[in-house]
Write a protein that holds these residues in place. Structure first.
Motif, PDB file in Angstrom:
ATOM      1  N   GLN A 109       0.912  -1.050  -0.059  1.00  0.00           N
ATOM      2  CA  GLN A 109      -0.001   0.061  -0.004  1.00  0.00           C
ATOM      3  C   GLN A 109       0.871   1.286  -0.010  1.00  0.00           C
ATOM      4  N   TRP A 110       1.095   1.808  -1.283  1.00  0.00           N
ATOM      5  CA  TRP A 110       2.056   2.828  -1.329  1.00  0.00           C
ATOM      6  C   TRP A 110       1.312   4.249  -0.929  1.00  0.00           C
ATOM      7  N   LEU A 111       2.009   4.954  -0.166  1.00  0.00           N
ATOM      8  CA  LEU A 111       1.523   6.544  -0.200  1.00  0.00           C
ATOM      9  C   LEU A 111       2.223   7.306  -1.203  1.00  0.00           C
ATOM     10  N   ARG A 112       1.820   7.826  -2.151  1.00  0.00           N
ATOM     11  CA  ARG A 112       2.778   8.499  -3.269  1.00  0.00           C
ATOM     12  C   ARG A 112       2.439  10.105  -2.914  1.00  0.00           C
ATOM     13  N   VAL A 113       3.619  10.582  -2.691  1.00  0.00           N
ATOM     14  CA  VAL A 113       3.723  11.834  -2.530  1.00  0.00           C
ATOM     15  C   VAL A 113       4.414  12.761  -3.307  1.00  0.00           C
ATOM     16  N   LEU A 114       3.821  13.803  -3.791  1.00  0.00           N
ATOM     17  CA  LEU A 114       4.627  14.777  -4.563  1.00  0.00           C
ATOM     18  C   LEU A 114       4.964  16.038  -3.737  1.00  0.00           C
ATOM     19  N   LEU A 115       6.332  16.213  -3.747  1.00  0.00           N
ATOM     20  CA  LEU A 115       6.887  17.454  -2.862  1.00  0.00           C
ATOM     21  C   LEU A 115       7.073  18.636  -4.035  1.00  0.00           C
ATOM     22  N   TRP A 116       6.883  19.813  -3.999  1.00  0.00           N
ATOM     23  CA  TRP A 116       7.085  20.712  -4.891  1.00  0.00           C
ATOM     24  C   TRP A 116       7.674  22.017  -4.483  1.00  0.00           C
ATOM     25  N   VAL A 117       8.385  22.644  -5.133  1.00  0.00           N
ATOM     26  CA  VAL A 117       8.761  24.082  -4.838  1.00  0.00           C
ATOM     27  C   VAL A 117       8.990  24.637  -6.202  1.00  0.00           C
ATOM     28  N   PRO A 118       8.490  26.146  -6.356  1.00  0.00           N
ATOM     29  CA  PRO A 118       8.727  26.622  -7.425  1.00  0.00           C
ATOM     30  C   PRO A 118      10.243  26.741  -7.838  1.00  0.00           C
ATOM     31  N   ARG A 119      10.519  27.080  -9.068  1.00  0.00           N
ATOM     32  CA  ARG A 119      11.938  27.194  -9.636  1.00  0.00           C
ATOM     33  C   ARG A 119      12.681  28.198  -8.789  1.00  0.00           C
ATOM     34  N   GLU A 120      12.110  29.309  -8.768  1.00  0.00           N
ATOM     35  CA  GLU A 120      12.787  30.459  -8.201  1.00  0.00           C
ATOM     36  C   GLU A 120      13.287  30.014  -6.563  1.00  0.00           C
ATOM     37  N   VAL A 121      12.439  29.330  -6.089  1.00  0.00           N
ATOM     38  CA  VAL A 121      12.661  28.769  -4.638  1.00  0.00           C
ATOM     39  C   VAL A 121      13.779  27.689  -4.850  1.00  0.00           C
ATOM     40  N   CYS A 122      13.846  26.940  -5.822  1.00  0.00           N
ATOM     41  CA  CYS A 122      14.662  25.999  -6.063  1.00  0.00           C
ATOM     42  C   CYS A 122      15.879  26.653  -6.018  1.00  0.00           C
ATOM     43  N   GLU A 123      16.056  27.611  -6.938  1.00  0.00           N
ATOM     44  CA  GLU A 123      17.467  28.261  -6.999  1.00  0.00           C
ATOM     45  C   GLU A 123      17.870  28.792  -5.808  1.00  0.00           C
ATOM     46  N   THR A 124      16.881  29.504  -4.892  1.00  0.00           N
ATOM     47  CA  THR A 124      17.408  30.178  -3.842  1.00  0.00           C
ATOM     48  C   THR A 124      17.986  29.013  -2.778  1.00  0.00           C
ATOM     49  N   ARG A 125      17.175  27.951  -2.683  1.00  0.00           N
ATOM     50  CA  ARG A 125      17.331  26.868  -1.644  1.00  0.00           C
ATOM     51  C   ARG A 125      18.684  26.301  -2.032  1.00  0.00           C
ATOM     52  N   SER A 126      18.787  25.986  -3.321  1.00  0.00           N
ATOM     53  CA  SER A 126      20.132  25.313  -3.828  1.00  0.00           C
ATOM     54  C   SER A 126      21.440  26.307  -3.455  1.00  0.00           C
ATOM     55  N   ARG A 127      21.385  27.442  -3.717  1.00  0.00           N
ATOM     56  CA  ARG A 127      22.322  28.483  -3.541  1.00  0.00           C
ATOM     57  C   ARG A 127      22.629  28.220  -1.848  1.00  0.00           C
ATOM     58  N   ARG A 128      21.623  28.454  -1.166  1.00  0.00           N
ATOM     59  CA  ARG A 128      21.520  28.586   0.251  1.00  0.00           C
ATOM     60  C   ARG A 128      22.386  27.260   0.895  1.00  0.00           C
ATOM     61  N   ASP A 131      25.119  24.315  -2.881  1.00  0.00           N
ATOM     62  CA  ASP A 131      25.318  23.709  -4.037  1.00  0.00           C
ATOM     63  C   ASP A 131      26.324  24.275  -5.161  1.00  0.00           C
ATOM     64  N   THR A 132      27.241  23.572  -5.666  1.00  0.00           N
ATOM     65  CA  THR A 132      28.208  24.057  -6.815  1.00  0.00           C
ATOM     66  C   THR A 132      27.503  23.840  -8.085  1.00  0.00           C
ATOM     67  N   ASP A 133      26.409  23.235  -8.243  1.00  0.00           N
ATOM     68  CA  ASP A 133      25.940  23.052  -9.588  1.00  0.00           C
ATOM     69  C   ASP A 133      24.614  23.393  -9.574  1.00  0.00           C
ATOM     70  N   THR A 134      24.227  24.727  -9.104  1.00  0.00           N
ATOM     71  CA  THR A 134      22.903  25.087  -9.159  1.00  0.00           C
ATOM     72  C   THR A 134      22.277  25.010 -10.414  1.00  0.00           C
ATOM     73  N   ALA A 135      22.994  25.436 -11.441  1.00  0.00           N
ATOM     74  CA  ALA A 135      22.650  25.412 -12.889  1.00  0.00           C
ATOM     75  C   ALA A 135      21.920  23.829 -13.296  1.00  0.00           C
ATOM     76  N   LYS A 136      22.826  22.817 -12.864  1.00  0.00           N
ATOM     77  CA  LYS A 136      22.285  21.504 -13.185  1.00  0.00           C
ATOM     78  C   LYS A 136      20.959  21.135 -12.336  1.00  0.00           C
ATOM     79  N   ARG A 137      20.951  21.614 -11.124  1.00  0.00           N
ATOM     80  CA  ARG A 137      19.565  21.692 -10.266  1.00  0.00           C
ATOM     81  C   ARG A 137      18.363  22.235 -11.160  1.00  0.00           C
ATOM     82  N   LEU A 138      18.759  23.401 -11.625  1.00  0.00           N
ATOM     83  CA  LEU A 138      17.774  24.241 -12.190  1.00  0.00           C
ATOM     84  C   LEU A 138      17.211  23.190 -13.461  1.00  0.00           C
ATOM     85  N   THR A 139      18.247  22.744 -14.246  1.00  0.00           N
ATOM     86  CA  THR A 139      17.927  21.891 -15.612  1.00  0.00           C
ATOM     87  C   THR A 139      16.961  20.647 -14.869  1.00  0.00           C
TER      88      THR A 139
END
Ligand SMILES: Nc1ncnc2c1ncn2[C@@H]1O[C@H](COP(=O)(O)OP(=O)(O)OP(=O)(O)O)[C@@H](O)[C@H]1O
Length: 207
Positions: A109-128, A131-139
């Motif tokens: 019995q799987w609980l299937r969860v989608l976690l989400w952040v907008p792209r700009e939050v992804c960029e901020t979190r990655s830098r914070r 990460d040395t590869d934020t561009a790859k994270r955004l890709t």
């Protein structure tokens, strides 16, 4: 018997929420994936190509992904054994095709969860988080949003959490509650609206 799968783009909080889940409820256990290749070992058990091949022959590999010259795999036993001891395995998955393999490969019995952040939050979190590869994270964020837009989302996710709107402890508590009382699967249009990926939304412009 139940298990949790977390799907989401980089920085959506898969690791952070898994740690929070373990803190709020000791039943939750992160699944150790198999890795054949090189690089980071945290969260993985390295296997030789011979061992991986042997596990394939035993029909133990539920899902297998090739990336950056490495092979990542989930051993069926890493899902079934914890459940036999009353634990709830938690695994992370990066695309819908692999998720479908996982769901069909280990009847539970799987609980299937989608976690989400907008792209700009992804960029901020990655830098914070340094990460040395934020561009790859955004890709990878772009690839995740494309994966969702291109996939059949019917009966795929039970819970969606915008982690830019919910702290990790709250998210963990919501997931733990949903494991005990599984909600109805989310309708695709509601899901995309929550993500801000509905037609005409700015996120689509990154495709
Ligand atoms: N509400 C929140 N929920 C989860 N993480 C948050 C939240 N607010 C801030 N963060 C931060 O965002 C980052 C999320 O990174 P994390 O490694 O957990 O994500 P991930 O989905 O596992 O990413 P990746 O796929 O890149 O490994 C962490 O630095 C965490 O501290």
């Amino acid at each position: 018997m139940s298990a949790v799968v977390l799907y989401g783009p980089p920085t959506s909080g898969k690791d952070t929420v898994t740690a929070a889940l373990q803190a709020v409820d000791p039943r939750f256990r992160l699944v150790t994936k198999l890795k054949q290749g090189s690089g980071r070992s945290t969260g993985y058990r390295f296997v030789s190509s011979e061992e991986l091949e042997s596990l394939r022959h035993q029909n133990r590999i539920v899902v297998e992904t090739r990336r950056y010259g490495n092979v990542y795999a989930v051993d069926r036993r890493s899902l079934t054994q914890p459940q036999e001891h009353g634990l709830v395995p938690v695994t992370h998955i990066g695309n819908v095709a692999d998720m479908r393999s996982l769901l069909s490969g280990a009847p539970t019995q799987w609980l299937r969860v989608l976690l989400w952040v907008p792209r700009e939050v992804c960029e901020t979190r990655s830098r914070r988080r340094g990460d040395t590869d934020t561009a790859k994270r955004l890709t990878a964020w772009d690839e995740t949003s494309q994966d969702l837009l291109a996939s059949d989302l019917r009966n795929l996710f039970d819970l969606v959490v915008r982690t830019d709107r919910s702290d990790a402890e709250r998210t963990a508590k919501d997931i733990a509650a949903a494991v005990d009382r599984p909600p109805a699967a989310l309708a695709p249009e509601d899901l995309l609206a929550t993500l801000g990926l509905e037609p005409g939304s700015p996120a689509r412009a990154h495709r």
